[in-house]
Design a protein around this motif. Sequence first.
Motif, short mmCIF file in Angstrom:
data_model
loop_
_atom_site.label_atom_id
_atom_site.label_comp_id
_atom_site.label_asym_id
_atom_site.label_seq_id
_atom_site.Cartn_x
_atom_site.Cartn_y
_atom_site.Cartn_z
N UNK A 1 80.46 12.93 9.40
CA UNK A 1 79.04 12.61 9.52
C UNK A 1 78.20 13.87 9.74
N UNK A 2 78.61 14.71 10.67
CA UNK A 2 77.81 15.91 10.97
C UNK A 2 77.85 16.88 9.78
N UNK A 3 79.04 17.20 9.30
CA UNK A 3 79.15 18.18 8.23
C UNK A 3 78.48 17.75 6.95
N UNK A 4 78.46 16.44 6.67
CA UNK A 4 77.90 15.92 5.42
C UNK A 4 76.38 15.94 5.42
N UNK A 5 75.76 15.71 6.57
CA UNK A 5 74.31 15.52 6.59
C UNK A 5 73.53 16.67 7.21
N UNK A 6 74.21 17.62 7.84
CA UNK A 6 73.51 18.64 8.63
C UNK A 6 72.61 19.52 7.78
N UNK A 7 73.01 19.82 6.54
CA UNK A 7 72.24 20.72 5.69
C UNK A 7 71.52 20.00 4.56
N UNK A 8 71.48 18.67 4.60
CA UNK A 8 70.83 17.96 3.49
C UNK A 8 69.33 18.18 3.55
N UNK A 9 68.74 18.70 2.49
CA UNK A 9 67.32 19.09 2.55
C UNK A 9 66.35 17.92 2.66
N UNK B 1 66.94 14.99 4.36
CA UNK B 1 67.08 14.25 5.61
C UNK B 1 66.24 14.93 6.68
N UNK B 2 65.41 14.19 7.42
CA UNK B 2 64.60 14.82 8.48
C UNK B 2 65.47 15.57 9.47
N UNK B 3 64.94 16.69 9.95
CA UNK B 3 65.71 17.55 10.83
C UNK B 3 66.27 16.80 12.03
N UNK B 4 65.49 15.90 12.60
CA UNK B 4 65.92 15.18 13.80
C UNK B 4 67.08 14.24 13.52
N UNK B 5 67.26 13.83 12.27
CA UNK B 5 68.33 12.89 11.91
C UNK B 5 69.59 13.60 11.45
N UNK B 6 69.48 14.83 11.06
CA UNK B 6 70.65 15.50 10.47
C UNK B 6 71.80 15.55 11.46
N UNK B 7 72.99 15.33 10.95
CA UNK B 7 74.18 15.39 11.78
C UNK B 7 74.47 14.11 12.54
N UNK B 8 73.73 13.04 12.26
CA UNK B 8 73.90 11.78 12.99
C UNK B 8 74.28 10.64 12.06
N UNK B 9 74.78 9.57 12.66
CA UNK B 9 75.11 8.37 11.90
C UNK B 9 73.89 7.82 11.19
N UNK B 10 72.72 7.89 11.83
CA UNK B 10 71.50 7.36 11.23
C UNK B 10 71.17 8.04 9.91
N UNK B 11 71.57 9.29 9.74
CA UNK B 11 71.27 10.01 8.50
C UNK B 11 71.92 9.36 7.29
N UNK B 12 73.01 8.64 7.50
CA UNK B 12 73.70 8.00 6.38
C UNK B 12 72.87 6.88 5.76
N UNK B 13 71.89 6.38 6.50
CA UNK B 13 71.02 5.33 5.98
C UNK B 13 69.79 5.89 5.29
N UNK B 14 69.65 7.21 5.24
CA UNK B 14 68.48 7.80 4.59
C UNK B 14 68.53 7.51 3.08
N UNK B 15 67.39 7.22 2.47
CA UNK B 15 67.39 6.89 1.03
C UNK B 15 68.04 7.95 0.15
#
Length: 597
Positions: free
Chosen positions: A145-153, A155-169
């Motif tokens: 979860x953390x490694x996959x979403x931490x650098x995604x441009x 995904x909002x900064x506050x969500x990166x690295x979290x489970x919630x980021x997986x629900x981002x469009x």
Amino acid sequence: MARYGAWAEAGATHFAVRAPLADAVWLCLFEGQAEVRIAMVRDGDHGGDDWRVSLPGNRAGARYAYRVNGTWDPRNGRWFDPAKLLVDPYAVELDRRFVQDPRLALYGADTGAIVPRAIVPGEMPPVAPLPPCFAPGGLIYEVNVRGFTLLHPDVPQAQRGTVAALAHPAIIAHLKKLGVGAVELMPIVAWLDERHLPPLGLRNFWGYNPVAMMALDPGLCPGGVAELRDTVAALRAEGIGVILDLVFNHSGESDVLGGVLSLRGLDNAAYAHAPAGALINDTGCGNTLDFAYAPVRELTLAALRHFVGTCGVDGFRFDLAPVLARGPGFDPAAPIFAEIAADPVLADRVMIAEPWDIGPGGYQLGRFPAGWLEWNDAFRDDVRRFWKGEGGLGALATRLAGSADVFGEQQCRSVNFLAAHDGFTLADMVAYAHRHNHANGEGNRDGHGENHSWNCGVEGPSDSPEVNARRGADMRALLGTLFASTGTIMLTAGDEFGRTQQGNNNAYCQDSAIGWVDWAARDEALEDYVAELSARRRSGDFAQFPRDGCWLRRDGAAMTAADWEAPGAGYVAHVSHDPDRRQEWRIDRDNRRAEIF
């Protein structure tokens, strides 16, 4: 069956914990830094093994833990130290992450300032009892979860690295492009760093060292159960299931030099011991949970029910799964399997075994119950060896057709994969002949030594167009083989666009650029190729590799026994006899191609 944990009901809040050999147990409630200790009462209705207390009012959101008094005699399995704050094994949320500290293992050193407190859960209605969203045969996408979403441009900064980021469009759009049937989340429950990591300036990045088996890690899931539940619902709404990778084989309390944080200070019988009393270490992590001990199975089943009934997940992948069936030796008819099958909440869930551990008789591929899927490392190794030029066509054909030599003629239970979190990435598999784990601080001795990998003539990054073209062709050949295979298939996040770990094949401690997915460096042409393969697989073109038909050599002649076994054989074609789905599948090792026509 006795109820454990903390829950509010009928105008009161109830606490129950198992500590059979304790002399006294205190519930510790926290308000700010203040700790209030309340003596618990031994419950004679359950053999005297449990301790309980009920307090007036609904205390949802309150922070709590336990302290225990009794004999301190570790050599005889008694680790009772009232100075140790103990996390409820049945906790579902914690107020902070675990931290490694010498005080955790020092008798008499108070740990109240460093150990997390559990949070009394609020009322949360169960999710609707829907069938699993994922069906075997589809594509599983393994995600850190953390490694996959931490650098995604996107995904909002506050969500990166979290489970919630997986629900981002943007994340969901990527998953749908690939045709993902289910995401398999590497551990998201609270874990502890191994003792050797903090002095090296490192931390556990994968999470395979849990202390509280169902308490979500506050760093990965700061919104707690509600965050996981909402993310699961968002993914399911798009037809994507969620599988949790869980670790029930050991705990982060480690060996006899490890800390006292939870089970060890409450009921050390949860750990498997040799007749002379030494801890059994079938996991390589210092201890092994004892599944011959009914309370361990009860805790496991409670965790599974919680994640299904409260969060709505589709299923589970079990790390070092033979431990679930040890008592002490592996038994394919072990009680836990029947208990899962008989449970109305769990019976229809997807169950996936990693079918090996390091104990005696630990390799058990093909021996889990009917209906369980199993990670198939024979597929991984035989496909790699073939494209490396070392394996014969016979082994490859067996893997493509569902590994009947392992699973028989029953419905295919194989999870076919080329790469997983543990080992080289797909891109590194064709760029490194040797591991490069120097950043792990263990002298490059950790991780697998034999990876059936190759470097196309240059170790690591290359400026040569020819080398890079060869590597690209090799990855496409490997991926074409995976997507054409019979069984469930698994792809590790980022492998679809050529992510690298710089040759590190054991990045468990690399919460760094080595472990993070670099979205800016995506090979979008490779990603599009994977999406095309997935679309063709879903369309039925080659959803199951056909067992009928004939295999042909390059000259059109039928394959001979010698052709099948010769490592140098470079070409084979399979022509289906199905008039409704005529297809030809060609493996051309000489030209690095695996294609469907």
